[in-house]
Write an enzyme that holds these catalytic residues in place. Structure first.
Site, PDB file in Angstrom:
ATOM      1  N   SER A 185      67.574  52.039 -32.376  1.00  0.00           N
ATOM      2  CA  SER A 185      68.333  50.831 -32.659  1.00  0.00           C
ATOM      3  C   SER A 185      67.495  49.576 -32.401  1.00  0.00           C
ATOM      4  CB  SER A 185      69.631  50.842 -31.838  1.00  0.00           C
ATOM      5  OG  SER A 185      70.539  49.876 -32.285  1.00  0.00           O
ATOM      6  N   ASP A 229      76.829  54.619 -40.047  1.00  0.00           N
ATOM      7  CA  ASP A 229      76.226  53.631 -39.156  1.00  0.00           C
ATOM      8  C   ASP A 229      76.024  52.330 -39.926  1.00  0.00           C
ATOM      9  OD1 ASP A 229      74.628  52.125 -37.457  1.00  0.00           O
ATOM     10  OD2 ASP A 229      73.065  53.633 -37.249  1.00  0.00           O
ATOM     11  N   HIS A 258      76.138  55.781 -35.296  1.00  0.00           N
ATOM     12  CA  HIS A 258      75.099  55.074 -34.566  1.00  0.00           C
ATOM     13  C   HIS A 258      75.105  55.502 -33.095  1.00  0.00           C
ATOM     14  CE1 HIS A 258      72.285  51.749 -33.959  1.00  0.00           C
ATOM     15  NE2 HIS A 258      72.872  51.576 -32.799  1.00  0.00           N
TER      16      HIS A 258
END
Length: 320
Positions: free
Chosen positions: A159, A260, A290
């Site tokens: 991320s 996501d 995610h």
């Protein structure tokens, strides 16, 4: 469509009715994130060595955690992955991603150096970028002391950490082009559902804006804490997809989750790398959300993803 485990987990998250990060501030968000890790994190595997160390940074020491995989000669120089944790450049730390780093080290047979970079809102962009690069630079320079092979150095993260890894690879390429021979020679990028464009205008951002682990409200709040203003979104150090050229970057493994908000920009970055002539292994987990890679206690596919990433690193560095 969500996998069964992902659907069950999302239902449990909704039932828990946790407060939005934006309502409890950065300190509260960090605490809440840490408190919820135990229920979703698998058991910590044994390592041959773990050490809390530090690298000199532009504004003071950068805390690091060094992992050496189990069953590896303690004196042998081995490949190394410099890892940047996720958390929107606001939450997360060495502890929240400790087990993930252990697993990656054991699966890849690489040393892992996890980086506790400065975060917003206390330290605005580009503080995290500066620390991320400084850590990779230091690891390369201290290869002998760390018993790692600087010619087999990877950067990676999930991320926000995937964003930083991509940016560090771009920075190192640029510095070497400018004649800085001390710049790290990065050999591989491990980008786990990376944030690559701060504009957040893709279809996946629209489709998964609510009722998922990463919501649009949370992303807006993360950006407000991290960036100095909307103009920073244009800077390639915040949005690596906006770099003028991706040519000459190291090979990459890019992982995305099908449900996501960051899915489309991760795929777009993989495609842009390919178009620039960079070898890319692109992997989508269609039914996942995610953050699933660090949820191995409740998401069986997390273990599969980490095993695949370990294999990719081994192959990249001739360990397979």
């Amino acid at each position: 469509m969500l996998d069964k485990e992902a659907e069950t987990f999302l239902a449990a998250v909704r039932a828990a009715n946790r407060p939005e990060y934006s309502t409890i501030g950065a300190a509260g968000a960090r605490q809440l994130y840490k408190e919820t890790r135990g229920a979703v994190t698998p058991e910590a595997p044994e390592m041959s060595e773990i050490d809390n160390i530090a690298a000199p940074g532009p504004h003071g020491p950068i805390p690091l955690r060094y992992y050496r995989p189990a069953g590896v000669d303690r004196k042998e120089p081995i490949p190394v992955l410099v890892f940047y944790h996720g958390g929107g450049w606001v939450i997360g730390d060495l502890d929240t991603h400790d087990v993930a780093c252990r697993l990656l080290a054991n699966e890849s047979r690489c040393a892992v150096v996890s980086v506790d970079y400065r975060m917003g809102p206390e330290h605005k962009f580009p503080a995290a970028v500066e620390d991320a690069y400084a850590a990779a630079h230091w690891v390369a320079g201290e290869a002998t002391a760390l018993r790692v092979d600087a010619s087999k150095l990877a950067v990676g993260g999930d991320s926000a950490g995937g964003n930083l890894a991509a940016v560090v690879a771009l920075m190192a390429r640029g510095k070497r082009k400018d004649g800085d021979e001390t710049a790290p020679k990065i050999g591989y990028q491990l980008l786990i559902y990376p944030a690559t464009d701060m504009a957040m205008t893709t279809e996946s951002h629209r489709k998964f804006a609510k009722d998922h682990l990463l919501t649009r409200a949370a992303m807006d709040w993360f950006q407000e804490q991290y960036l100095n203003g909307t103009a920073d979104r244009e800077d390639w150090r915040a949005s690596p997809l906006r770099a003028k050229s991706l040519a000459g970057l190291p090979p990459a493994y890019v992982l995305v989750a099908g449900n996501d908000p960051l899915r489309d920009e991760g795929e777009a970055y993989a495609e842009a790398l390919k178009k620039a002539g960079v070898p890319v292994a692109f992997r989508e987990f269609p039914g996942q959300v995610h953050g699933f890679v660090v949820l191995g206690k409740v998401m069986p596919q997390a273990g599969q993803a980490i095993a695949e990433m370990g294999t990719a690193l081994k192959l990249a560095f001739g360990q397979g």
